[in-house]
Design a protein around this motif. Structure first.
Motif, PDB file in Angstrom:
ATOM      1  N   GLU A   1      85.341  95.685   2.216  1.00  0.00           N
ATOM      2  CA  GLU A   1      85.137  96.001   3.632  1.00  0.00           C
ATOM      3  C   GLU A   1      83.891  96.847   3.871  1.00  0.00           C
ATOM      4  OE1 GLU A   1      88.687  97.989   4.736  1.00  0.00           O
ATOM      5  OE2 GLU A   1      89.973  96.257   4.338  1.00  0.00           O
ATOM      6  N   CYS A   2      83.092  97.139   2.833  1.00  0.00           N
ATOM      7  CA  CYS A   2      81.959  98.075   2.991  1.00  0.00           C
ATOM      8  C   CYS A   2      80.643  97.429   2.569  1.00  0.00           C
ATOM      9  CB  CYS A   2      82.222  99.350   2.193  1.00  0.00           C
ATOM     10  SG  CYS A   2      80.868 100.536   2.304  1.00  0.00           S
ATOM     11  N   GLN A   3      79.749  97.200   3.530  1.00  0.00           N
ATOM     12  CA  GLN A   3      78.456  96.562   3.237  1.00  0.00           C
ATOM     13  C   GLN A   3      77.560  97.461   2.388  1.00  0.00           C
ATOM     14  OE1 GLN A   3      77.456  93.419   3.695  1.00  0.00           O
ATOM     15  NE2 GLN A   3      79.604  93.181   4.282  1.00  0.00           N
ATOM     16  N   ASP A   4      77.606  98.789   2.621  1.00  0.00           N
ATOM     17  CA  ASP A   4      76.752  99.711   1.851  1.00  0.00           C
ATOM     18  C   ASP A   4      77.090  99.620   0.362  1.00  0.00           C
ATOM     19  OD1 ASP A   4      75.521 100.506   4.130  1.00  0.00           O
ATOM     20  OD2 ASP A   4      76.575 102.442   4.323  1.00  0.00           O
ATOM     21  N   CYS A   5      78.375  99.682   0.091  1.00  0.00           N
ATOM     22  CA  CYS A   5      78.783  99.636  -1.322  1.00  0.00           C
ATOM     23  C   CYS A   5      78.484  98.252  -1.916  1.00  0.00           C
ATOM     24  CB  CYS A   5      80.257  99.995  -1.463  1.00  0.00           C
ATOM     25  SG  CYS A   5      80.552 101.766  -1.218  1.00  0.00           S
ATOM     26  N   LYS A   6      78.603  97.209  -1.099  1.00  0.00           N
ATOM     27  CA  LYS A   6      78.242  95.861  -1.579  1.00  0.00           C
ATOM     28  C   LYS A   6      76.769  95.824  -1.967  1.00  0.00           C
ATOM     29  CE  LYS A   6      81.449  92.551   0.417  1.00  0.00           C
ATOM     30  NZ  LYS A   6      81.981  92.327   1.752  1.00  0.00           N
TER      31      LYS A   6
ATOM     32  N   VAL B   1      85.730 107.109   2.520  1.00  0.00           N
ATOM     33  CA  VAL B   1      84.474 107.593   1.929  1.00  0.00           C
ATOM     34  C   VAL B   1      83.951 106.560   0.937  1.00  0.00           C
ATOM     35  CG1 VAL B   1      83.494 109.477   0.560  1.00  0.00           C
ATOM     36  CG2 VAL B   1      85.301 109.949   2.215  1.00  0.00           C
ATOM     37  N   HIS B   2      82.587 106.426   0.870  1.00  0.00           N
ATOM     38  CA  HIS B   2      81.997 105.446  -0.058  1.00  0.00           C
ATOM     39  C   HIS B   2      82.328 105.781  -1.502  1.00  0.00           C
ATOM     40  CE1 HIS B   2      79.862 103.342   3.028  1.00  0.00           C
ATOM     41  NE2 HIS B   2      79.183 104.430   3.414  1.00  0.00           N
ATOM     42  N   VAL B   3      82.337 104.737  -2.289  1.00  0.00           N
ATOM     43  CA  VAL B   3      82.553 104.913  -3.737  1.00  0.00           C
ATOM     44  C   VAL B   3      81.223 105.360  -4.345  1.00  0.00           C
ATOM     45  CG1 VAL B   3      83.222 103.743  -5.863  1.00  0.00           C
ATOM     46  CG2 VAL B   3      84.285 103.085  -3.698  1.00  0.00           C
ATOM     47  N   SER B   4      81.284 106.301  -5.278  1.00  0.00           N
ATOM     48  CA  SER B   4      80.037 106.811  -5.888  1.00  0.00           C
ATOM     49  C   SER B   4      79.341 105.712  -6.696  1.00  0.00           C
ATOM     50  CB  SER B   4      80.345 108.006  -6.791  1.00  0.00           C
ATOM     51  OG  SER B   4      80.978 107.552  -7.972  1.00  0.00           O
TER      52      SER B   4
ATOM     53  N   ARG C   1      89.184  96.964  -3.139  1.00  0.00           N
ATOM     54  CA  ARG C   1      89.673  96.969  -1.741  1.00  0.00           C
ATOM     55  C   ARG C   1      88.621  97.591  -0.822  1.00  0.00           C
ATOM     56  NH1 ARG C   1      94.784  98.009  -4.002  1.00  0.00           N
ATOM     57  NH2 ARG C   1      94.521 100.255  -3.847  1.00  0.00           N
ATOM     58  N   HIS C   2      87.967  98.696  -1.300  1.00  0.00           N
ATOM     59  CA  HIS C   2      86.950  99.355  -0.481  1.00  0.00           C
ATOM     60  C   HIS C   2      85.722  98.455  -0.334  1.00  0.00           C
ATOM     61  CE1 HIS C   2      84.342 102.554   1.102  1.00  0.00           C
ATOM     62  NE2 HIS C   2      83.412 101.996   0.323  1.00  0.00           N
ATOM     63  N   VAL C   3      85.237  97.917  -1.445  1.00  0.00           N
ATOM     64  CA  VAL C   3      83.990  97.148  -1.440  1.00  0.00           C
ATOM     65  C   VAL C   3      84.116  95.911  -0.544  1.00  0.00           C
ATOM     66  CG1 VAL C   3      82.460  95.741  -2.897  1.00  0.00           C
ATOM     67  CG2 VAL C   3      83.220  97.983  -3.683  1.00  0.00           C
TER      68      VAL C   3
HETATM   69 ZN   LIG Z   1      81.428 102.089   0.838  1.00  0.00          ZN
END
Ligand SMILES: [Zn+2]
Lengths: 189, 195
Positions: A32-37, A3-6, A28-30
């Motif tokens: 691999e996640c373009q949305d959160c980036k 799940v995305h980070v808030s 670690r999440h960011v």
């Molecule tokens: Zn994310």
């Protein structure tokens, strides 16, 4: 993908305000996640605009502020100094007045007022001399030198008349005659 | 921002030199107190302006902060840094003033623009950016605004902000987080760069 980070967590992560453990797991999440980036990029962009757009106060504004502060403090200091002088002057005037009044009172006092007062008997005129001259029996106390404020007393007794106590004072013009009670009449011998 | 951080470092690194000034000022030396004012005036006026969005009111608050400092000098330990007390007093006076008066929307930007040597195009760009920031700050609650100004604009740590606001670190962290998100959304909306 987890799940995305808030946004709220990312807003803290961007400026290193997360605890170390939380920060590592967000990283670690960011990674691999373009949305959160993208969210992080937007937060960073707005943060840059926010922090770089506000100017510091200018030298002129600072000088105005300093001048206002110091002007007020110097005025207060001058005012308190003038109050001290005013108070000192008023105190001096009051002291002088008090001294003058005190001296005036001392000079106005009559000389008798400072002597010890004699006893309570009233001053009476000398008694009418009797028509017939009876035998007069006078008992006189031994003479003593009359000191100021002292009295010399003499008991005057006449047959059938009330007895008198004649007292001389330190003032030769003042003689006190004290009539005794009726029942203290001297018996006719 | 960098200047704010460097000023903070300067304040915490030089408590020894302020000791003599506080000592002399306590003894009634107004010249020594003027040096104290010179040392801290920038930071006090800047915080007041960012919290109040009004140059005149900010100057009044900054003046009051220094007058109160002078009145309370006797209670300060001579080696102690004055900055935390000044931060707290500035924030509190701004907070009280805002509670009593209507909330203002935009920063009074004229003095900064007047004194900056900019060409018309640069001035317009700066004005637009400053208006944007001022409007973004106006979106925040008073406590969020205080936390953001102290943390992001003055560069204090979360723990220092918590001490100034007499709050917990957790509460301050929450206020900073909410404030940053509000600012990001506002700026993105104004610039047409929505997520
Ligand atoms: Zn994310």
């Amino acid at each position: 993908m987890s799940v995305h980070v808030s946004e709220e967590i990312l807003a803290l992560y961007v400026r290193g305000d997360l605890p170390e453990h939380d920060s590592r797991s967000v990283a670690r999440h960011v990674d691999e996640c373009q949305d959160c980036k993208q969210v992080i990029a937007d937060i960073s962009f707005s943060y840059e605009i926010f922090t770089n757009s506000l100017n510091d106060p200018t030298a002129a504004e600072l000088a105005t502020l300093r001048s206002a502060v110091m002007g007020k403090l110097r005025a207060d200091a001058a005012e308190s100094r003038s109050w001290v002088w005013l108070f000192a002057a008023a105190a001096s005037v009051l002291l002088c007045l008090a001294a003058l009044i005190w001296r005036g009172e001392r000079q106005e006092l009559p000389p008798m007022a400072r002597l010890p007062r004699p006893g309570p008997p009233a001053v009476m005129p000398p008694p009418e001399p009797p028509i017939a001259t009876p035998r007069t029996h006078v008992t006189q106390a031994p003479r003593k030198r009359i000191e100021p404020g002292m009295c010399a007393a003499t008991l005057i007794t006449k047959a059938g008349q009330p007895a008198y106590l004649k007292m001389s004072t330190s003032d030769p013009n003042v003689v006190i005659l004290w009539q005794l009670e009726e029942n203290e009449k001297v018996a006719t011998p | 921002m960098e200047m704010a951080v460097s000023l903070m470092c300067q304040f915490t690194a030089e408590p020894g030199s302020i000791r003599g000034l506080i000592h002399d000022a306590k003894a009634g030396d107004l010249a020594a107190f003027e040096q104290i004012v010179t040392r801290y005036e920038r930071i006090v006026l800047r915080i007041a302006r960012r919290l109040l969005a009004d140059s005149e009111l900010a100057r009044d608050v900054a003046q009051e902060v220094f007058l109160r400092l002078h009145g309370k000098l006797g209670k300060f330990q001579e080696g102690k840094d004055l900055a935390p007390w000044l931060y707290r007093m500035t924030v509190n006076l701004c907070h009280d003033l805002r509670r009593r008066s209507k909330p203002s929307v935009a920063l009074d930007l004229a003095p900064a623009l007047r004194d900056a040597a900019l060409d018309p195009e640069q001035a317009m760009e700066l004005l637009q950016r400053q208006e944007l920031v001022a409007a973004a700050l106006a979106e925040l609650s008073p406590r969020e605004r205080e936390a953001i100004v102290l943390r992001d604009l003055e560069g204090l740590s979360t723990a220092e902000v918590a001490r100034v606001l007499r709050s917990s670190e957790g509460t301050v962290r929450s206020q900073i987080s909410t404030g940053r998100v509000k600012i990001k959304r506002f700026v993105m909306a104004q610039l047409g760069r929505r997520r």
